[in-house]
Design a protein around this motif. Structure first.
Motif, PDB file in Angstrom:
ATOM      1  N   SER A  90       0.858  -1.188   0.000  1.00 41.75           N
ATOM      2  CA  SER A  90       0.000   0.000   0.000  1.00 41.75           C
ATOM      3  C   SER A  90       0.891   1.234   0.000  1.00 41.75           C
ATOM      4  O   SER A  90       2.016   1.209   0.498  1.00 41.75           O
ATOM      5  N   SER A  91       0.365   2.302  -0.562  1.00 43.78           N
ATOM      6  CA  SER A  91       1.134   3.556  -0.606  1.00 43.78           C
ATOM      7  C   SER A  91       1.472   4.045   0.791  1.00 43.78           C
ATOM      8  O   SER A  91       2.572   4.544   1.033  1.00 43.78           O
ATOM      9  N   SER A  92       0.549   3.897   1.730  1.00 41.35           N
ATOM     10  CA  SER A  92       0.808   4.404   3.088  1.00 41.35           C
ATOM     11  C   SER A  92       1.942   3.619   3.761  1.00 41.35           C
ATOM     12  O   SER A  92       2.781   4.205   4.444  1.00 41.35           O
ATOM     13  N   ILE A  93       1.995   2.323   3.540  1.00 40.14           N
ATOM     14  CA  ILE A  93       3.095   1.530   4.105  1.00 40.14           C
ATOM     15  C   ILE A  93       4.418   1.943   3.471  1.00 40.14           C
ATOM     16  O   ILE A  93       5.434   2.100   4.163  1.00 40.14           O
ATOM     17  N   ILE A  94       4.410   2.145   2.161  1.00 37.69           N
ATOM     18  CA  ILE A  94       5.642   2.553   1.475  1.00 37.69           C
ATOM     19  C   ILE A  94       6.101   3.927   1.970  1.00 37.69           C
ATOM     20  O   ILE A  94       7.294   4.137   2.201  1.00 37.69           O
ATOM     21  N   ARG A  95       5.165   4.855   2.159  1.00 41.29           N
ATOM     22  CA  ARG A  95       5.545   6.172   2.697  1.00 41.29           C
ATOM     23  C   ARG A  95       6.191   6.033   4.062  1.00 41.29           C
ATOM     24  O   ARG A  95       7.212   6.660   4.345  1.00 41.29           O
ATOM     25  N   ASP A  96       5.610   5.206   4.920  1.00 40.26           N
ATOM     26  CA  ASP A  96       6.174   5.019   6.261  1.00 40.26           C
ATOM     27  C   ASP A  96       7.571   4.396   6.207  1.00 40.26           C
ATOM     28  O   ASP A  96       8.481   4.842   6.907  1.00 40.26           O
ATOM     29  N   LEU A  97       7.739   3.392   5.379  1.00 42.38           N
ATOM     30  CA  LEU A  97       9.061   2.774   5.248  1.00 42.38           C
ATOM     31  C   LEU A  97      10.086   3.810   4.776  1.00 42.38           C
ATOM     32  O   LEU A  97      11.180   3.916   5.337  1.00 42.38           O
ATOM     33  N   HIS A  98       9.716   4.560   3.749  1.00 43.08           N
ATOM     34  CA  HIS A  98      10.622   5.567   3.183  1.00 43.08           C
ATOM     35  C   HIS A  98      10.938   6.654   4.208  1.00 43.08           C
ATOM     36  O   HIS A  98      12.087   7.054   4.381  1.00 43.08           O
ATOM     37  N   ARG A  99       9.923   7.120   4.904  1.00 38.17           N
ATOM     38  CA  ARG A  99      10.078   8.180   5.905  1.00 38.17           C
ATOM     39  C   ARG A  99      11.089   7.788   6.981  1.00 38.17           C
ATOM     40  O   ARG A  99      11.837   8.622   7.483  1.00 38.17           O
ATOM     41  N   TYR A 100      11.122   6.495   7.304  1.00 38.14           N
ATOM     42  CA  TYR A 100      12.024   6.024   8.356  1.00 38.14           C
ATOM     43  C   TYR A 100      13.280   5.350   7.813  1.00 38.14           C
ATOM     44  O   TYR A 100      13.922   4.556   8.496  1.00 38.14           O
ATOM     45  N   GLY A 101      13.633   5.705   6.566  1.00 33.55           N
ATOM     46  CA  GLY A 101      14.940   5.343   6.043  1.00 33.55           C
ATOM     47  C   GLY A 101      15.083   3.984   5.395  1.00 33.55           C
ATOM     48  O   GLY A 101      16.200   3.551   5.131  1.00 33.55           O
ATOM     49  N   LYS A 102      13.998   3.300   5.130  1.00 36.68           N
ATOM     50  CA  LYS A 102      14.093   1.976   4.499  1.00 36.68           C
ATOM     51  C   LYS A 102      14.001   2.100   2.979  1.00 36.68           C
ATOM     52  O   LYS A 102      13.310   2.963   2.453  1.00 36.68           O
ATOM     53  N   GLN A 103      14.702   1.220   2.286  1.00 42.47           N
ATOM     54  CA  GLN A 103      14.629   1.162   0.824  1.00 42.47           C
ATOM     55  C   GLN A 103      13.245   0.662   0.409  1.00 42.47           C
ATOM     56  O   GLN A 103      12.724  -0.277   1.003  1.00 42.47           O
TER      57      GLN A 103
END
Length: 155
Positions: A128-141
């Motif tokens: 989901s876009s929201s999960i991807i945003r959270d991962l990206h926000r916290y430094g994950k590829q």
């Protein structure tokens, strides 16, 4: 007669799940328009001026796909683009409940529009876009979830 489908969403970001729906939609429609809706009440995480070229690049081999942004009712945009179908992806029953109400309103605004739901491919359903945003926000590829490479990777 060309069949045109509008695939509306915020696409913040556009994921491999979204890509899957577009590619499968091309088997049903002559043209798929990816419509990125602007929502004045929500600030985007990935800027629109970054997202549009990334999506266009992901579909450069598909001339029947184009990308637009809009600030209007989705049904009005479909009408103005000549689209008589709205294409939507469903990951689960929660998505269906949400999308069902929206599809009814779209028919109210534009009687000739039909909403076509495609069930998300099983291996892409957890994305989901929201999960991807959270991962990206916290430094994950996040590149493995996207059909393009982000230029602003986490540190």
């Amino acid at each position: 007669m060309n069949t045109i489908a509008l695939f509306p969403g915020s696409f913040d970001p556009f994921t491999k799940g979204h890509e899957d729906i577009v590619l499968r939609g091309l088997r049903l429609f002559d043209e798929v328009i990816i419509g990125i809706g602007r929502n004045a009440r929500k600030e985007r995480y990935f800027p629109l001026d970054q997202m549009i070229p990334l999506i266009e690049e992901a579909f450069k081999k598909y001339p029947a796909v184009r990308v637009i942004s809009y600030d209007d009712l989705t049904a009005n945009v479909a009408r103005s683009e000549g689209a008589t179908f709205l294409l939507r992806g469903l990951r689960n029953t929660t998505d269906f409940e949400y999308e069902n109400g929206i599809s009814q309103v779209n028919r109210y605004v534009y009687e000739e529009v039909e909403t076509v739901f495609l069930i998300t491919s099983p291996h892409l359903a957890p994305i989901s876009s929201s999960i991807i945003r959270d991962l990206h926000r916290y430094g994950k590829q996040v590149d493995e979830f996207l059909p393009y490479k982000l230029t602003n990777q986490p540190v």
